[in-house]
Structure formats: structure tokens, C-alpha cells
Enzyme design. Sequence first.
Site, short mmCIF file in Angstrom:
data_model
loop_
_atom_site.label_atom_id
_atom_site.label_comp_id
_atom_site.label_asym_id
_atom_site.label_seq_id
_atom_site.Cartn_x
_atom_site.Cartn_y
_atom_site.Cartn_z
N GLN A 1 0.83 -1.20 0.00
CA GLN A 1 0.00 0.00 0.00
C GLN A 1 0.87 1.26 0.00
O GLN A 1 1.68 1.45 0.91
CB GLN A 1 -0.91 -0.01 1.24
CG GLN A 1 -1.55 1.30 1.62
CD GLN A 1 -2.54 1.80 0.58
OE1 GLN A 1 -2.18 2.60 -0.27
NE2 GLN A 1 -3.75 1.30 0.62
N GLY B 1 -8.34 0.20 -2.23
CA GLY B 1 -9.58 0.40 -1.47
C GLY B 1 -9.42 0.21 0.02
O GLY B 1 -10.38 -0.16 0.72
N GLU B 2 -8.23 0.50 0.55
CA GLU B 2 -8.01 0.24 1.98
C GLU B 2 -8.86 1.14 2.87
O GLU B 2 -9.29 0.72 3.94
CB GLU B 2 -6.53 0.40 2.35
CG GLU B 2 -6.25 0.00 3.79
CD GLU B 2 -4.79 -0.28 4.08
OE1 GLU B 2 -4.45 -0.33 5.28
OE2 GLU B 2 -4.01 -0.43 3.14
N ASN C 1 -3.49 4.27 -6.83
CA ASN C 1 -3.39 5.33 -5.82
C ASN C 1 -2.95 6.66 -6.42
O ASN C 1 -3.37 7.72 -5.97
CB ASN C 1 -2.43 4.90 -4.70
CG ASN C 1 -3.13 4.09 -3.63
OD1 ASN C 1 -3.72 4.64 -2.71
ND2 ASN C 1 -3.14 2.78 -3.77
#
Length: 299
Positions: A54, A95-96, A130
Site C-alpha cells: 500500500q 480500497g483500503e 493510488n
Amino acid sequence: MAKATKKQALGRGLSALLKDPDNDIQSANDKGADKVVGTIVELDIESIDVNPYQPRTSFNEDTLQELASSIKELGVIQPITVRKIDFNKFQLVSGERRFRASKLVGLKTIPAYIRIANDQESLEMALVENIQRQDLDPIEIALSYRRLIEEIQLTQEEMSNRVGKNRSTIANYLRLLKLDPIIQTGMRDSFISMGHGRALITLEDTNDQLDVYEKIISDKLSVRDTEALVRKMQQPETTKSTSLKEVPSFARKAGRELSDFFEVKTEVKANANGKGKLIIPFKNKAELERITKLIQGEK
């Protein structure tokens, strides 16, 4: 309404298929893979692990709570994306924030697109997705670009094609990483904008950058004000006396030796006849006292 019900039922049916050990899907060529990959599936939240790749490293708690309230009221409108890593085990690709907010409100399942990807593909998908988001700060975007270059080994031209950005835009973001870490943190915390950062990066001396950064904060300087201040600081460099412009080799050598001795960047200016001046900068009273003692030969 009927379409929505059918779609949800389909998602539950595929979820059951994924839990069938006799039909475990490990690659895009496996039986049933075409029914699952790229389709929205209701997955158990507990079967999903967060993405170690991420790019985002911080999550604003207030906005996360706002998203959680929205999800509690309306549900997860935009599915997350995951990749399958084992039997009934998945890993977030993107989609965290939605994933975290869904856990906050106690959801047991979450709609997800399933991908089958290796680690490198997963990293690339996460980084590219992102970069496209509007809520990333400039430093997060710059770090994502750098990871695409270093870890995925993309050239700036290849990256330009992947993310749909001009090479000059990518280069401008990457240059921000040359700023002092204090200034980078200020940008991440929204004390200054990317425009301020682009103005500061033209100052070669880090101390000058920090001085202007502090002035931006204290005087609430706009980007235009900052650019004007930086130009003013750089002006002496373009109006040097012609007699001192070409520094003789003996003066350059002395400048390097004095810099080492005083542990500050000294400046020696001289003309061909040997006439010139020596500048020894200092940041504060303590440093001036230290330099004075060195000049006087004190320990």
C-alpha cells in the site's frame, strides 16, 4: 430494484463457489476463473488481508469516520479490488480506506473485484490506482512514482503511459523528494502546497530552503509571494562583479580547505590579481562562537 437483487445474489453465489475446495481457483486458466475474475463478489471481510505494498502510509481518522458513517447508511458503493493468494484468502490491491471503514461499522462482507496477480503486478496495480486518486498528498504521489521506477523498473516514459500523466508532471513530483524531510512533512500535513515546494526546490542550499519554509508558515506566504522571495534570494547570483566571477584555482582550493576546517560552506572570491574576500556563514550565536574560537586557536 430487481437488477440490484439479482446482482447481489450472484455475488453471494460466487462467494460460495470460492469457498468450495474442489473448485479452488489459483490461476486465470482454472475452471470457473472466468466467472470470478473481474466480477463483483461479496467476500468475507475476515478473509481479506491488508496490502503490504500500500503506497498510502497515513489515514486521516476524521475522514475515515465520515466514510464509515456513509457506508453504514448507504453501503459500499464502489467495490474494493483484491487478489487471490490462497484458498478463500485474499489481499487488498486497492480500497483500503473503504476496507477499514467497513470494518469500523462491523460489516461482515464487502463487495470486491477479484484479480489474480503476482506480487509485482499487485504492487504496480496498487501504485497506479493510488496515483489516480484525488486525496493523496504530493509526497505520497512522488513516493509512488519512485517505487514504480525502482521496484517495477519502469522508465518515466513507460510510467507516463501507465498513469496517463505527462513526463514533465512526473518529473516535477519526483523533484519534491529532493526537499529537506522537514519540508516534505510540512507538505504532507498541508502546511504548504506543491506550488510552494516547487518554488523551494530551486534553492540549492538546504538552509535557504528551510529559512523560506519557516517564512511561508509564519507570514502565510502565497505561492506567488514565495516565488518572488526565492527570485530575490537568487538575484545576487546573477549580478556578481565581473572581476570576481572567475575564481582562481588558489581561491577555490582555499575555499574547500576552509570549509573543512570550519565545518561550514565558506565562500572565497578573488580576481586574477589575488584581491578578494572570504565569507564564513553561521546559523546562530553558538555557531559563531565556535567559529571565533577556531580562528583564535582555542579548543
